[in-house]
Design a protein around this motif. Structure first.
Motif, PDB file in Angstrom:
ATOM      1  N   ALA A  67      36.957  37.571  46.146  1.00  0.00           N
ATOM      2  CA  ALA A  67      36.817  39.234  44.512  1.00  0.00           C
ATOM      3  C   ALA A  67      36.361  40.064  44.807  1.00  0.00           C
ATOM      4  CB  ALA A  67      36.510  38.166  43.379  1.00  0.00           C
ATOM      5  N   GLY A  68      37.251  41.023  44.225  1.00  0.00           N
ATOM      6  CA  GLY A  68      36.090  42.755  43.862  1.00  0.00           C
ATOM      7  C   GLY A  68      37.010  43.291  43.229  1.00  0.00           C
ATOM      8  N   ASP A  69      36.535  44.475  42.774  1.00  0.00           N
ATOM      9  CA  ASP A  69      37.072  45.362  41.697  1.00  0.00           C
ATOM     10  C   ASP A  69      37.061  46.473  42.457  1.00  0.00           C
ATOM     11  OD1 ASP A  69      37.887  43.947  39.451  1.00  0.00           O
ATOM     12  OD2 ASP A  69      35.634  43.297  38.682  1.00  0.00           O
ATOM     13  N   GLY A 116      32.559  41.896  45.484  1.00  0.00           N
ATOM     14  CA  GLY A 116      32.105  42.994  44.796  1.00  0.00           C
ATOM     15  C   GLY A 116      32.495  43.456  42.731  1.00  0.00           C
ATOM     16  N   VAL A 117      32.308  42.072  42.290  1.00  0.00           N
ATOM     17  CA  VAL A 117      32.939  41.588  40.647  1.00  0.00           C
ATOM     18  C   VAL A 117      32.688  43.140  39.645  1.00  0.00           C
ATOM     19  CG1 VAL A 117      33.447  40.503  39.139  1.00  0.00           C
ATOM     20  CG2 VAL A 117      34.252  39.596  41.255  1.00  0.00           C
ATOM     21  N   ALA A 118      32.691  43.798  39.336  1.00  0.00           N
ATOM     22  CA  ALA A 118      31.695  44.508  38.906  1.00  0.00           C
ATOM     23  C   ALA A 118      31.650  43.878  36.920  1.00  0.00           C
ATOM     24  CB  ALA A 118      32.616  45.906  38.106  1.00  0.00           C
ATOM     25  N   ALA A 119      30.761  42.690  37.350  1.00  0.00           N
ATOM     26  CA  ALA A 119      30.695  42.096  35.988  1.00  0.00           C
ATOM     27  C   ALA A 119      29.583  41.145  37.061  1.00  0.00           C
ATOM     28  CB  ALA A 119      31.337  40.595  35.710  1.00  0.00           C
ATOM     29  N   GLY A 135      32.125  46.306  42.314  1.00  0.00           N
ATOM     30  CA  GLY A 135      33.173  47.117  41.633  1.00  0.00           C
ATOM     31  C   GLY A 135      32.602  48.299  43.051  1.00  0.00           C
ATOM     32  N   THR A 136      34.071  49.393  43.593  1.00  0.00           N
ATOM     33  CA  THR A 136      33.410  49.969  44.769  1.00  0.00           C
ATOM     34  C   THR A 136      33.905  51.738  43.508  1.00  0.00           C
ATOM     35  OG1 THR A 136      35.904  50.968  45.063  1.00  0.00           O
ATOM     36  CG2 THR A 136      34.525  49.169  46.396  1.00  0.00           C
ATOM     37  N   GLN A 237      36.560  54.956  52.910  1.00  0.00           N
ATOM     38  CA  GLN A 237      37.250  56.215  51.617  1.00  0.00           C
ATOM     39  C   GLN A 237      37.847  55.248  50.908  1.00  0.00           C
ATOM     40  OE1 GLN A 237      36.524  59.846  52.010  1.00  0.00           O
ATOM     41  NE2 GLN A 237      35.051  59.135  54.222  1.00  0.00           N
ATOM     42  N   PHE A 238      38.616  54.260  51.590  1.00  0.00           N
ATOM     43  CA  PHE A 238      39.772  53.900  50.713  1.00  0.00           C
ATOM     44  C   PHE A 238      39.722  52.284  50.304  1.00  0.00           C
ATOM     45  CE2 PHE A 238      41.892  57.136  53.123  1.00  0.00           C
ATOM     46  CZ  PHE A 238      42.043  58.634  52.207  1.00  0.00           C
ATOM     47  N   GLY A 239      38.908  51.654  50.845  1.00  0.00           N
ATOM     48  CA  GLY A 239      38.643  49.925  50.845  1.00  0.00           C
ATOM     49  C   GLY A 239      38.147  49.330  49.902  1.00  0.00           C
ATOM     50  N   GLY A 240      38.292  48.238  49.806  1.00  0.00           N
ATOM     51  CA  GLY A 240      37.424  47.097  48.276  1.00  0.00           C
ATOM     52  C   GLY A 240      36.842  46.499  49.460  1.00  0.00           C
TER      53      GLY A 240
END
Length: 349
Positions: A67-69, A116-119, A135-136, A237-240
């Motif tokens: 899981a990631g944002d 990388g969840v934004a919490a 998050g990225t 550049q673009f990944g998560g």
């Protein structure tokens, strides 16, 4: 033991095909006309090659849900807010997501990883804590991650896969959860397939016509910002983070000689990244299904991959990969449980 490095991770051995004649002979000698079970026979042969056994077995399938944002959501590429990622992580941990239901049906364990969840998820029981950052960054205006973060994510995903295999997993299925990750996957596909950006952009979790126009515009802005084509640079550049960790898991599984079931559009983008980083990893990937998400079939074609199922799904979470588990197990059973044709003919007199 020395810590794993990217050089180690990318050193995936080519699939050893020395057993192929013996596996083919075993398949042709079963109580059925040669080739009568079609792609199940092809799958059985592939599994035998990956596991380096004449009688492959899958008894401990494990689904890894990363899981990631994504910072891209701040520019409006998603129909839902990033808070949905947290809510779905909690749903997965509670055993109430679609992936949990399907996993129970096929007898798979589910492990949920915070990539990388934004919490702050530090108090979640049962969660694998591997967060690189909350998050990225917004890839439409700056690189999604630093090179150090990309490296850390690849290695963390590899560690998660290695841990599952050490615990007895003999098949890894990969899933993901992350609002905005179809946008990141589209950019990865655009550069790594490669394919025209318009062919890579789809509905994701759902969009109005206005939302789709906004998503296309934001991704065009992101693509114009960088001309990266080298796989690792494209990731930065673009990944998560969840996509990077899935790619690391693919590479680690390949190094360990374990088959990996790839899910839909986002999962295939992760596999594409892994294969561009280490081409030999392709031999260890099994592609579960053809997603209804725009671009997925083109990405599968770029990888010369034929999916096992076509169910018009586009949920993610590893749901399609889970539904392919019984096919993998059936292919193993063909080699280990079906009678020999010679024995049947002898019994018939």
């Amino acid at each position: 033991m020395a810590a794993l490095t990217l050089t180690d991770l990318f050193a995936v051995p080519d699939l050893d095909r020395s057993l192929q004649p013996a596996l083919q002979q075993a398949l042709d000698g079963k109580a059925k006309p040669p080739g009568a079970l079609g792609r199940i026979e092809e799958l059985a042969l592939t599994l035998g090659l990956i596991q380096r056994r004449l009688k492959p077995a899958v008894e401990r399938p494990v689904l890894l849900v990363f899981a990631g944002d994504h910072g891209l959501t701040r520019s409006g590429v998603a129909a839902f807010p990033s808070g949905v990622t947290v809510a779905m992580v909690d749903t997965l941990l509670a055993g109430k997501a679609s992936a949990n239901a399907f996993a129970r049906v096929v007898g798979a364990e589910v492990r949920v990883i915070d990539a990388g969840v934004a919490a702050d998820l530090s108090g979640r029981e049962g969660l694998v804590h591997a967060k690189i950052a909350p998050g990225t960054a917004d890839a439409s205006v700056e690189p999604a991650m630093t090179a150090a973060q990309a490296e850390a994510a690849l290695l963390a995903g590899a560690q998660v896969a290695e841990d599952a295999i050490a615990d007895g997993a003999d098949l890894l299925a990969l899933g993901e959860m992350g609002i905005g990750n179809s946008a990141s996957a589209a950019l990865l596909m655009h550069r790594l397939a490669p394919a025209p950006l318009d062919d890579c952009v789809g509905q994701g979790a759902g969009h109005s016509p206005e939302g789709m126009a906004r998503k296309r515009a934001v991704l065009a802005q992101a693509a114009a910002r960088s001309d990266a084509t080298a796989p690792f640079e494209v990731l930065t550049q673009f990944g998560g983070y969840e996509i990077a960790m899935m790619a690391g898991a693919v590479l680690a599984a390949a190094r360990a000689g374990a088959p990996v079931l790839i899910d839909g559009f986002i999962g295939t983008a992760a596999a594409l990244l892994a294969i561009r980083l280490a081409p030999a990893a392709r031999g260890y990937c099994l592609f579960a299904h053809a997603s209804a998400e725009a671009g997925h079939r083109l990405m599968l074609e770029a990888l010369n991959a034929r999916p096992l199922l076509g169910l018009d799904m586009r949920l993610g979470e590893g749901t399609g990969a889970l539904l392919a588990v019984p096919l993998v197990q059936a292919a193993c059973a063909l080699l280990s449980e079906v009678a020999e044709l010679s024995d049947v003919l002898e019994a018939a007199g």
